[in-house]
Design a protein around this motif. Structure first.
Motif, short mmCIF file in Angstrom:
data_model
loop_
_atom_site.label_atom_id
_atom_site.label_comp_id
_atom_site.label_asym_id
_atom_site.label_seq_id
_atom_site.Cartn_x
_atom_site.Cartn_y
_atom_site.Cartn_z
N ARG A 29 0.83 -1.22 0.00
CA ARG A 29 0.00 0.00 0.00
C ARG A 29 0.86 1.26 0.00
O ARG A 29 0.40 2.32 -0.43
CB ARG A 29 -0.93 0.01 1.20
CG ARG A 29 -2.09 -0.95 1.05
CD ARG A 29 -3.06 -0.86 2.22
NE ARG A 29 -3.91 -2.01 2.25
CZ ARG A 29 -3.88 -2.99 3.15
NH1 ARG A 29 -3.04 -2.91 4.17
NH2 ARG A 29 -4.69 -4.01 3.08
N GLU A 30 2.10 1.13 0.50
CA GLU A 30 3.00 2.29 0.48
C GLU A 30 3.44 2.62 -0.94
O GLU A 30 3.90 3.72 -1.21
CB GLU A 30 4.22 2.04 1.36
CG GLU A 30 3.92 2.10 2.82
CD GLU A 30 5.17 1.93 3.67
OE1 GLU A 30 6.27 1.71 3.12
OE2 GLU A 30 5.03 2.00 4.90
N GLY A 31 3.37 1.66 -1.80
CA GLY A 31 3.75 1.87 -3.20
C GLY A 31 4.39 0.63 -3.77
O GLY A 31 5.26 0.03 -3.14
N LEU A 32 3.95 0.24 -4.93
CA LEU A 32 4.47 -0.97 -5.55
C LEU A 32 5.96 -0.86 -5.88
O LEU A 32 6.70 -1.83 -5.79
CB LEU A 32 3.68 -1.31 -6.82
CG LEU A 32 2.24 -1.74 -6.60
CD1 LEU A 32 1.51 -1.86 -7.92
CD2 LEU A 32 2.21 -3.06 -5.87
N VAL A 33 6.41 0.33 -6.24
CA VAL A 33 7.81 0.50 -6.63
C VAL A 33 8.73 0.37 -5.42
O VAL A 33 9.76 -0.29 -5.48
CB VAL A 33 8.01 1.88 -7.31
CG1 VAL A 33 9.47 2.12 -7.62
CG2 VAL A 33 7.17 1.96 -8.57
N GLY A 34 8.36 0.95 -4.29
CA GLY A 34 9.23 0.94 -3.12
C GLY A 34 9.04 -0.26 -2.20
O GLY A 34 9.73 -0.38 -1.20
N ALA A 35 8.15 -1.17 -2.54
CA ALA A 35 7.85 -2.31 -1.67
C ALA A 35 8.86 -3.43 -1.92
O ALA A 35 8.59 -4.40 -2.60
CB ALA A 35 6.43 -2.80 -1.90
N GLN A 36 10.05 -3.27 -1.35
CA GLN A 36 11.09 -4.28 -1.51
C GLN A 36 11.21 -5.16 -0.28
O GLN A 36 11.77 -6.25 -0.36
CB GLN A 36 12.43 -3.63 -1.81
CG GLN A 36 12.42 -2.88 -3.13
CD GLN A 36 13.75 -2.21 -3.40
OE1 GLN A 36 14.68 -2.32 -2.62
NE2 GLN A 36 13.84 -1.52 -4.52
#
Length: 71
Positions: A29-36
């Motif tokens: 939910r924080e963001g697909l790009v930053g969800a590592q």
């Protein structure tokens, strides 16, 4: 006992899996790009949404019943 430890001792394996799933969703939910990675803050968010079905009191009752009726 810390809340995190309380959850681990009172929750079933299925409930712990649900907690992990909710934490992963919080990271997404924080963001697909930053969800590592799933961080402690994601588990804190998940804990606010997921609670064990049994309380420590319930577990104590079940344990006492088991001792009473065990052979």
């Amino acid at each position: 006992m810390q809340p995190e430890c309380w959850f681990a001792t009172c929750a079933s394996p299925t409930e712990l899996a649900g907690l992990c799933r909710e934490a992963a969703l919080a990271a997404l939910r924080e963001g697909l790009v930053g969800a590592q990675a799933v961080a402690a803050r994601h588990f804190a968010t998940a804990r606010a949404e997921v609670a064990p079905a049994l309380t420590a009191s319930d577990l104590a009752k079940h344990e006492a019943w088991g001792f009473k009726f065990s052979r």
